[in-house]
Design a protein around this motif. Structure first.
Motif, PDB file in Angstrom:
ATOM      1  N   ILE A   1      -3.085  19.480   8.848  1.00  0.00           N
ATOM      2  CA  ILE A   1      -3.537  20.868   8.655  1.00  0.00           C
ATOM      3  C   ILE A   1      -4.217  21.352   9.933  1.00  0.00           C
ATOM      4  CG2 ILE A   1      -4.975  22.403   7.245  1.00  0.00           C
ATOM      5  CD1 ILE A   1      -3.091  21.020   5.449  1.00  0.00           C
TER       6      ILE A   1
ATOM      7  N   PRO B   1       8.994  23.021   0.693  1.00  0.00           N
ATOM      8  CA  PRO B   1       8.301  22.290  -0.374  1.00  0.00           C
ATOM      9  C   PRO B   1       9.293  21.395  -1.098  1.00  0.00           C
ATOM     10  CG  PRO B   1       8.828  24.487  -1.140  1.00  0.00           C
ATOM     11  CD  PRO B   1       9.299  24.404   0.303  1.00  0.00           C
ATOM     12  N   SER B   2       8.792  20.529  -1.945  1.00  0.00           N
ATOM     13  CA  SER B   2       9.677  19.683  -2.731  1.00  0.00           C
ATOM     14  C   SER B   2      10.635  20.561  -3.533  1.00  0.00           C
ATOM     15  CB  SER B   2       8.862  18.781  -3.647  1.00  0.00           C
ATOM     16  OG  SER B   2       7.937  19.546  -4.392  1.00  0.00           O
TER      17      SER B   2
ATOM     18  N   ARG C   1       6.985  28.892  -8.149  1.00  0.00           N
ATOM     19  CA  ARG C   1       5.733  28.332  -7.611  1.00  0.00           C
ATOM     20  C   ARG C   1       4.668  29.413  -7.487  1.00  0.00           C
ATOM     21  NH1 ARG C   1       5.162  23.685  -3.804  1.00  0.00           N
ATOM     22  NH2 ARG C   1       3.548  24.031  -2.254  1.00  0.00           N
TER      23      ARG C   1
ATOM     24  N   ILE D   1       4.548  23.470   3.403  1.00  0.00           N
ATOM     25  CA  ILE D   1       4.483  22.675   4.628  1.00  0.00           C
ATOM     26  C   ILE D   1       5.596  23.136   5.573  1.00  0.00           C
ATOM     27  CG2 ILE D   1       4.773  20.344   5.581  1.00  0.00           C
ATOM     28  CD1 ILE D   1       3.564  19.307   2.891  1.00  0.00           C
TER      29      ILE D   1
ATOM     30  N   LEU E   1      -3.920  31.249   3.192  1.00  0.00           N
ATOM     31  CA  LEU E   1      -4.933  30.490   3.958  1.00  0.00           C
ATOM     32  C   LEU E   1      -4.799  30.786   5.448  1.00  0.00           C
ATOM     33  CD1 LEU E   1      -4.593  26.996   2.216  1.00  0.00           C
ATOM     34  CD2 LEU E   1      -6.374  28.726   1.833  1.00  0.00           C
TER      35      LEU E   1
ATOM     36  N   ASN F   1      -0.032  28.528  -3.576  1.00  0.00           N
ATOM     37  CA  ASN F   1       0.189  27.106  -3.291  1.00  0.00           C
ATOM     38  C   ASN F   1       0.996  27.002  -1.997  1.00  0.00           C
ATOM     39  OD1 ASN F   1       0.455  24.368  -3.392  1.00  0.00           O
ATOM     40  ND2 ASN F   1       1.563  24.292  -5.331  1.00  0.00           N
ATOM     41  N   PRO F   2       0.328  26.697  -0.870  1.00  0.00           N
ATOM     42  CA  PRO F   2       0.959  26.838   0.450  1.00  0.00           C
ATOM     43  C   PRO F   2       2.091  25.850   0.700  1.00  0.00           C
ATOM     44  CG  PRO F   2      -1.195  25.780   0.640  1.00  0.00           C
ATOM     45  CD  PRO F   2      -1.056  26.206  -0.783  1.00  0.00           C
TER      46      PRO F   2
ATOM     47  N   ALA G   1      -0.011  23.867   7.365  1.00  0.00           N
ATOM     48  CA  ALA G   1       0.331  22.448   7.244  1.00  0.00           C
ATOM     49  C   ALA G   1       1.638  22.199   7.996  1.00  0.00           C
ATOM     50  CB  ALA G   1       0.496  22.088   5.767  1.00  0.00           C
TER      51      ALA G   1
ATOM     52  N   ARG H   1      -9.290  21.923  -2.176  1.00  0.00           N
ATOM     53  CA  ARG H   1      -9.060  21.982  -0.726  1.00  0.00           C
ATOM     54  C   ARG H   1      -7.573  22.007  -0.440  1.00  0.00           C
ATOM     55  NH1 ARG H   1     -13.779  19.880   2.363  1.00  0.00           N
ATOM     56  NH2 ARG H   1     -15.238  19.161   0.803  1.00  0.00           N
ATOM     57  N   SER H   2      -6.826  21.367  -1.317  1.00  0.00           N
ATOM     58  CA  SER H   2      -5.370  21.415  -1.251  1.00  0.00           C
ATOM     59  C   SER H   2      -4.943  22.169  -2.508  1.00  0.00           C
ATOM     60  CB  SER H   2      -4.832  19.990  -1.263  1.00  0.00           C
ATOM     61  OG  SER H   2      -3.444  20.006  -1.419  1.00  0.00           O
ATOM     62  N   PRO H   3      -4.536  23.440  -2.350  1.00  0.00           N
ATOM     63  CA  PRO H   3      -4.346  24.278  -3.541  1.00  0.00           C
ATOM     64  C   PRO H   3      -3.393  23.668  -4.568  1.00  0.00           C
ATOM     65  CG  PRO H   3      -4.347  25.624  -1.577  1.00  0.00           C
ATOM     66  CD  PRO H   3      -4.363  24.202  -1.105  1.00  0.00           C
ATOM     67  N   GLY H   4      -2.424  22.860  -4.116  1.00  0.00           N
ATOM     68  CA  GLY H   4      -1.486  22.251  -5.051  1.00  0.00           C
ATOM     69  C   GLY H   4      -2.171  21.365  -6.090  1.00  0.00           C
TER      70      GLY H   4
ATOM     71  N   THR I   1      -5.069  28.426   7.585  1.00  0.00           N
ATOM     72  CA  THR I   1      -4.606  27.150   8.148  1.00  0.00           C
ATOM     73  C   THR I   1      -3.132  26.961   7.792  1.00  0.00           C
ATOM     74  OG1 THR I   1      -5.387  26.057   6.137  1.00  0.00           O
ATOM     75  CG2 THR I   1      -6.839  25.961   8.060  1.00  0.00           C
TER      76      THR I   1
ATOM     77  N   ARG J   1      -3.912  14.904  -0.030  1.00  0.00           N
ATOM     78  CA  ARG J   1      -2.885  14.374  -0.929  1.00  0.00           C
ATOM     79  C   ARG J   1      -2.396  13.061  -0.326  1.00  0.00           C
ATOM     80  NH1 ARG J   1       2.779  17.435  -1.670  1.00  0.00           N
ATOM     81  NH2 ARG J   1       3.073  16.675   0.465  1.00  0.00           N
TER      82      ARG J   1
HETATM   83  P1  AMP Z   1       4.929  20.367  -1.517  1.00  0.00           P
HETATM   84  O1  AMP Z   1       5.491  21.410  -0.635  1.00  0.00           O
HETATM   85  O2  AMP Z   1       5.426  20.412  -2.907  1.00  0.00           O
HETATM   86  O3  AMP Z   1       5.039  19.031  -0.886  1.00  0.00           O
HETATM   87  O4  AMP Z   1       3.389  20.738  -1.563  1.00  0.00           O
HETATM   88  C1  AMP Z   1       2.705  20.932  -0.352  1.00  0.00           C
HETATM   89  C2  AMP Z   1       1.251  20.689  -0.569  1.00  0.00           C
HETATM   90  O5  AMP Z   1       0.591  20.731   0.677  1.00  0.00           O
HETATM   91  C3  AMP Z   1       0.625  21.768  -1.428  1.00  0.00           C
HETATM   92  O6  AMP Z   1       0.441  21.313  -2.738  1.00  0.00           O
HETATM   93  C4  AMP Z   1      -0.692  22.066  -0.775  1.00  0.00           C
HETATM   94  O7  AMP Z   1      -1.756  21.651  -1.585  1.00  0.00           O
HETATM   95  C5  AMP Z   1      -0.684  21.293   0.531  1.00  0.00           C
HETATM   96  N1  AMP Z   1      -0.923  22.234   1.624  1.00  0.00           N
HETATM   97  C6  AMP Z   1      -0.004  22.988   2.286  1.00  0.00           C
HETATM   98  N2  AMP Z   1      -0.597  23.766   3.195  1.00  0.00           N
HETATM   99  C7  AMP Z   1      -1.924  23.539   3.122  1.00  0.00           C
HETATM  100  C8  AMP Z   1      -3.070  24.049   3.808  1.00  0.00           C
HETATM  101  N3  AMP Z   1      -2.960  24.970   4.753  1.00  0.00           N
HETATM  102  N4  AMP Z   1      -4.279  23.560   3.434  1.00  0.00           N
HETATM  103  C9  AMP Z   1      -4.402  22.623   2.467  1.00  0.00           C
HETATM  104  N5  AMP Z   1      -3.348  22.104   1.793  1.00  0.00           N
HETATM  105  C10 AMP Z   1      -2.125  22.544   2.104  1.00  0.00           C
END
Ligand code: AMP
Ligand code: MG
Length: 344
Positions: free
Chosen positions: A98, A140-141, A55, A62, A113, A59-60, A117, A226-229, A115, A193
């Motif tokens: 967030i 993450p997934s 990854r 959760i 970031l 790409n932050p 999640a 805004r959501s790097p993913g 911030t 998302r």
């Molecule tokens: P996943 O872990 O695959 O479900 O992806 C988590 C998604 O949450 C990422 O693609 C990010 O875009 C989004 N995300 C996580 N942390 C932040 C944050 N601090 N600000 C904006 N988006 C976030």
């Protein structure tokens, strides 16, 4: 490394929690998709997540908690009244919020970031693993980056075999698409998302909700995600995927024609269609998306994986209505198709 799959009994949970505390990675079921979990507060453990997934580092992740008492240490300042109402109404469940992050959360966890999640999953195995390890879990997934998210332990093994020591097998995921990511740092909650908690539902709780423009289109030249993913290719099968949007009659006619053209060109086509429409395709090769958007959410990632297993070269999918969880299904399908959507 040998990756084991264990049913999540007491012994397996104790072992998984010990692995987490030692800085290792564990595959865990949640109600959305399978997650690749590690101690969210340990930069080395978090680095191992990025490595196992391949990854991009910006790409932050959760952070998953099991109890509201874990939130204070992760965020800076008190949650806004809107965030409080959302947590009261939707946690535990498929809603990620967030917040401004605290010092305790490493920059590596938040992809640089300021911030963070945070989500409280409802799946009993995820909750038990968080509680038993006593730590907030970055998860993450559990797919390799770019691949469809795993909704069974077997899918996760396909991507993570040899890369992690253990996957807890909690059966198929109930929701099937990842959580709603909602930015509550501004005056109006904003969906970055879409997921299991719909914008309609957020609107009912908070009175207002915006949906980020990049949810249903590619990022524009120079636009900041805004959501790097959002900026990365995701969920894509190897074959080329096209979505046909319009009335059932017109969409199925266009799909039949595209299927027959692909076959005549020597390609292997595959149709993804709602259950009720399957008879429209006769003996052509189809996979069912289920009866409605809720079932389509449960099946979409498995269907995309299956398209690869079948070595489908032209994948032709019906659209689903974008109400409720349908927006999340169309976002995942759209991104898998690089937003190649034919209006018919
Ligand atoms: P996943 O872990 O695959 O479900 O992806 C988590 C998604 O949450 C990422 O693609 C990010 O875009 C989004 N995300 C996580 N942390 C932040 C944050 N601090 N600000 C904006 N988006 C976030
Ligand atoms: Mg993912």
């Amino acid at each position: 490394m040998n990756t084991r799959i264990l049913k999540p009994g007491a012994a397996a949970l104790t072992e998984a929690a010990a692995l987490i505390r030692a800085g290792s990675l564990v595959g865990m079921p949640t109600e959305t998709v399978y997650g690749l979990a590690a101690n969210a507060l340990d930069p080395d453990a978090v680095r191992a997540i990025y490595e196992a997934k391949g990854r991009p580092g910006d790409n932050p992740l959760i952070v998953h908690i099991a109890d509201r008492s874990q939130l204070d240490a992760l965020i800076s300042g008190a949650p806004s009244p809107a965030a409080q109402r959302l947590m009261d109404a939707c946690w535990p469940g498929p809603l990620t919020l967030i917040f401004p992050k605290s010092e305790a959360v490493p920059m590596r966890t938040t992809g640089g970031l300021d911030t963070v999640a945070v989500r409280m999953p409802s799946h009993p195995v995820a909750r038990a693993l968080i509680a038993e390890s006593g730590l907030p879990l970055a998860a993450p997934s559990g797919n390799r980056s770019g691949r469809p998210s795993p909704t069974t332990a077997a899918h996760m093994l396909e991507d993570m075999n040899g890369r992690i020591p253990l996957i807890l097998d909690g059966g198929p995921c109930g929701v099937g698409v990842e959580s709603t990511v909602l930015d509550v740092t501004g005056p109006v909650p904003r969906v970055l998302r879409p997921g299991g908690v719909s914008p309609e539902c957020v609107r009912e709780i908070c009175g207002a909700c915006e949906v980020d423009g990049a949810v249903m289109r590619p990022l524009r030249e120079g636009e900041t995600a805004r959501s790097p993913g959002m900026k990365y290719r995701h969920y894509a099968p190897s074959g080329s995927l096209t979505i046909y949007r319009g009335g059932a009659e017109a969409a199925s006619a266009a799909i039949r024609a595209a299927y027959d053209r692909a076959e005549a060109a020597g390609e292997r086509p595959l149709i993804l269609a709602l259950e009720a429409n399957l008879p429209r395709y006769g003996s052509r090769r189809t996979r069912s998306l289920g009866r409605d958007a809720g079932e389509a959410a449960q099946r979409i990632f498995a269907a995309l994986r299956e398209a690869d297993e079948l070595r489908a070269e032209a994948i032709l999918s019906e659209a689903v209505d974008t109400g409720g969880i349908g927006l999340a299904v169309m976002n995942r399908l759209g991104r898998a198709a690089a937003f190649h959507i034919e209006e018919v």
